[in-house]
Design an enzyme around this catalytic site. Sequence first.
Site, PDB file in Angstrom:
ATOM      1  CG  ASP A  78      -1.954  -1.258   1.242  1.00 33.11           C
ATOM      2  OD1 ASP A  78      -3.333  -0.668   0.795  1.00 33.11           O
ATOM      3  OD2 ASP A  78      -1.750  -2.088   1.620  1.00 33.11           O
ATOM      4  CD  GLU A 103      -6.585   3.497   1.844  1.00 34.85           C
ATOM      5  OE1 GLU A 103      -6.774   3.038   0.810  1.00 34.85           O
ATOM      6  OE2 GLU A 103      -7.270   2.945   2.581  1.00 34.85           O
ATOM      7  CG  ASP A 180      -7.909   2.905  -2.570  1.00 39.82           C
ATOM      8  OD1 ASP A 180      -6.576   2.211  -1.816  1.00 39.82           O
ATOM      9  OD2 ASP A 180      -8.934   2.365  -2.246  1.00 39.82           O
ATOM     10  CB  ILE A 182      -3.859  -1.930  -2.126  1.00 42.47           C
ATOM     11  CG1 ILE A 182      -2.208  -2.048  -2.493  1.00 42.47           C
ATOM     12  CG2 ILE A 182      -4.188  -3.341  -2.235  1.00 42.47           C
ATOM     13  CD1 ILE A 182      -1.857  -3.009  -3.489  1.00 42.47           C
ATOM     14  CG  ASP A 183     -10.382  -0.337  -3.280  1.00 43.31           C
ATOM     15  OD1 ASP A 183     -10.710   0.161  -2.009  1.00 43.31           O
ATOM     16  OD2 ASP A 183     -11.712  -0.463  -3.989  1.00 43.31           O
ATOM     17  CB  THR A 185      -5.822  -3.700   2.021  1.00 44.07           C
ATOM     18  OG1 THR A 185      -5.605  -2.359   1.487  1.00 44.07           O
ATOM     19  CG2 THR A 185      -4.570  -4.275   2.969  1.00 44.07           C
ATOM     20  CG  ASP A 323     -12.497   3.679  -0.839  1.00 45.05           C
ATOM     21  OD1 ASP A 323     -11.511   2.847  -1.065  1.00 45.05           O
ATOM     22  OD2 ASP A 323     -12.781   3.888   0.250  1.00 45.05           O
TER      23      ASP A 323
HETATM   24  O1  LIG Z   1      -8.990  -1.505   1.002  1.00 42.65           O
HETATM   25  P1  LIG Z   1      -9.256  -0.350   1.292  1.00 42.65           P
HETATM   26  O2  LIG Z   1      -8.514   0.870   0.268  1.00 42.65           O
HETATM   27  O3  LIG Z   1      -9.267   0.310   2.797  1.00 42.65           O
HETATM   28  O4  LIG Z   1     -10.613   0.236   0.854  1.00 42.65           O
HETATM   29  C1  LIG Z   1     -12.035  -0.323   1.486  1.00 42.65           C
HETATM   30  C2  LIG Z   1     -13.052   0.598   1.413  1.00 42.65           C
HETATM   31  O5  LIG Z   1     -12.798   1.663   1.864  1.00 42.65           O
HETATM   32  C3  LIG Z   1     -14.405  -0.229   1.838  1.00 42.65           C
HETATM   33  O6  LIG Z   1     -15.523   0.655   1.668  1.00 42.65           O
HETATM   34  C4  LIG Z   1     -14.776  -1.377   1.304  1.00 42.65           C
HETATM   35  O7  LIG Z   1     -15.470  -2.243   1.972  1.00 42.65           O
HETATM   36  P2  LIG Z   1     -17.001  -2.383   1.163  1.00 42.65           P
HETATM   37  O8  LIG Z   1     -16.744  -2.342  -0.267  1.00 42.65           O
HETATM   38  O9  LIG Z   1     -17.494  -3.707   1.828  1.00 42.65           O
HETATM   39  O10 LIG Z   1     -17.767  -1.113   1.362  1.00 42.65           O
HETATM   40  C5  LIG Z   1     -13.307  -2.111   1.197  1.00 42.65           C
HETATM   41  O11 LIG Z   1     -13.712  -3.486   0.600  1.00 42.65           O
HETATM   42  P3  LIG Z   1     -13.756  -5.010   0.979  1.00 42.65           P
HETATM   43  O12 LIG Z   1     -13.447  -4.974   2.467  1.00 42.65           O
HETATM   44  O13 LIG Z   1     -14.831  -5.463   0.710  1.00 42.65           O
HETATM   45  O14 LIG Z   1     -12.547  -5.647   0.294  1.00 42.65           O
HETATM   46  C6  LIG Z   1     -12.208  -1.489   0.581  1.00 42.65           C
HETATM   47  O15 LIG Z   1     -12.725  -1.127  -0.725  1.00 42.65           O
HETATM   48 MG   LIG Z   2     -10.093   1.616  -0.753  1.00 45.29          MG
HETATM   49 MG   LIG Z   3      -6.523   1.111  -0.041  1.00 42.26          MG
END
Ligand SMILES: O=P(O)(O)O[C@H]1[C@H](O)[C@@H](O)[C@H](OP(=O)(O)O)[C@@H](OP(=O)(O)O)[C@H]1O
Ligand SMILES: [Mg+2]
Ligand SMILES: [Mg+2]
Length: 395
Positions: A78, A103, A180, A182-183, A185, A323
Site C-alpha cells: 500500500d 489514502e 488508493d 491497494i483497494d 487490502t 475509493d
Molecule cells: O481496502 P481499502 O483501500 O481500505 O478500501 C476499502 C473501502 O474503504 C471499503 O469501503 C470497502 O468495503 P466495502 O466495499 O464492503 O464497503 C473495502 O472493501 P472490502 O473490505 O470489501 O474488500 C475496501 O474497498
Molecule cells: Mg479503498
Molecule cells: Mg486502499
Amino acid sequence: MSSSDGMTCSSDGGDTAACHRRQCSGLTGCALLASEAAAHVARLCRSNPRLLSMLIQEKCGDDANSSRFTHDFKTLADVLVQRLVAKRIGQQFPELEESVYGEENDTIQNNKGEDVTIQVGETVEETFQCLSKALGDDLDSAKSLAESAHKEFEAKDLNVDCYPPEEENLDLEKIGIWIDPIDSTNEYINGNVNSINEYGFHSSGLHCVTINIGLFDKHSGKPIAGVINQPFFEFDPVKGWSGRCYWAYCDGQKSLNSLPEFISCNQELVVTSNSETDEAKAALQRSGYTVATASGAGYKMLCVALGVVKCYALTKDSTYEWDTCAAHSMLASQGGTACHCRTADGPLTYRPKIAGGGVRAHCNAAGVIASRDPQTVDRVHALLQSSMRLQHCSS
Ligand SMILES: O=P(O)(O)O[C@H]1[C@H](O)[C@@H](O)[C@H](OP(=O)(O)O)[C@@H](OP(=O)(O)O)[C@H]1O
Ligand SMILES: [Mg+2]
Ligand SMILES: [Mg+2]
C-alpha cells in the site's frame, strides 16, 4: 470503446518505442503507466509470502476505516505503491507534486519497531537503502522491490483497448489527485482466488483488488479523469498473474474512455457491500432489483462502469474520496454519476487532503449510489430514502 483521435501508432517499424511513449504522454496516460508499475509492485509483494507477512500492519486512530473494519490493515505494498505513483506523476508534472494525495501515510514499522518513511528515490540504490531499513536484513527482497519500483513501462505493455488523449485540456493548477494504492487490502492480504459468480463478476478474492487513481478539479470538486488497474485479473500457471486497466477522461467538453460501449448487463442487478444492511437490501429487492455483494469499493464501481451490473448502492459511511474518485470519473465520462445516498446533495465531490483531518475528513459519509444511467441513480436514491424514512418512523 470510446477513444480519442490521433492515437493510432504507425506500424512502419520506424520509431515505435517513441510512439508508444507519446501515446501516454498526457496526465491520464502518465497515471495509467504509473498504475502499471504499481500493479507490478503489488504482484511482486503478493508473490513473496515472507515480505507480505512481515509487513502487514494494523492502522490505528484517525488512519483507520473504523466504520467498516474492527481491524483495518495496510501492507508495505500500500505504502510503496502510493509513493511510486506520486513520484512518477511528480516527475513528469512537477506542478502537481503538492497536489497528489493518498489514502495511506508514508510510514511502516520494521521488525525492530522503528517507523520507516517509505520513499521512492531518484535511483534504484536510494530506494534500496530506504527499503532495506523497512525490511531489516532481507536485502534480496529490498533489492528486487527497489528494482521493481523503478521499472519503466510503455504504452505497449498495457492491457488496454485504447490510449488516453495526448492533448488534455487541463489547467494543472486546478488538479488534485487521489490515490488508493491497494483497494481491498483485506482480499490482497488473504490472497484467495475465487471463481466468477453467476452474474459474471467476482464476489471476493484477489480479483477484487484494484489500484485507483482519480483526478479532480480542486475548485469545483468534480471528478476529471480516472485510472483503475486490476493487478490480479488472469492467472497463468507458467507466467503467474497479469492484470488489466481502464482509463477515462471528462473535462466537461470531451468525454473519452477505454471502457466497452456496448453492454448487455443484467439491467436489474445492484451490487453492494458485504456489510450493507439487510433493510437496504430488502428495499432494493422489493423494488424488483437483484442484489449481489462484492469486495472492494473500486471493483464494485468498475463493474458498474464495465456494464456488468446496473448500479452500486451503499447506505453506509465506509468509503472515501480515494475509493470513488477514479471510478466516478469513469461513470461521468459515460454520462453516468455517483451521488450521495442518504442525503439529497447530488454528486459526490472531492477535496484536497485536509492536513490533520484524518480519514473521516474525506469520507463519503452519506453513502454512495452510482450508475452509468442517471435515472437509475434517481430511482435507487428515492427508494432507499423512502425505506430509511419508514425505518426512522417505526423505530
Ligand atoms: O481496502 P481499502 O483501500 O481500505 O478500501 C476499502 C473501502 O474503504 C471499503 O469501503 C470497502 O468495503 P466495502 O466495499 O464492503 O464497503 C473495502 O472493501 P472490502 O473490505 O470489501 O474488500 C475496501 O474497498
Ligand atoms: Mg479503498
Ligand atoms: Mg486502499
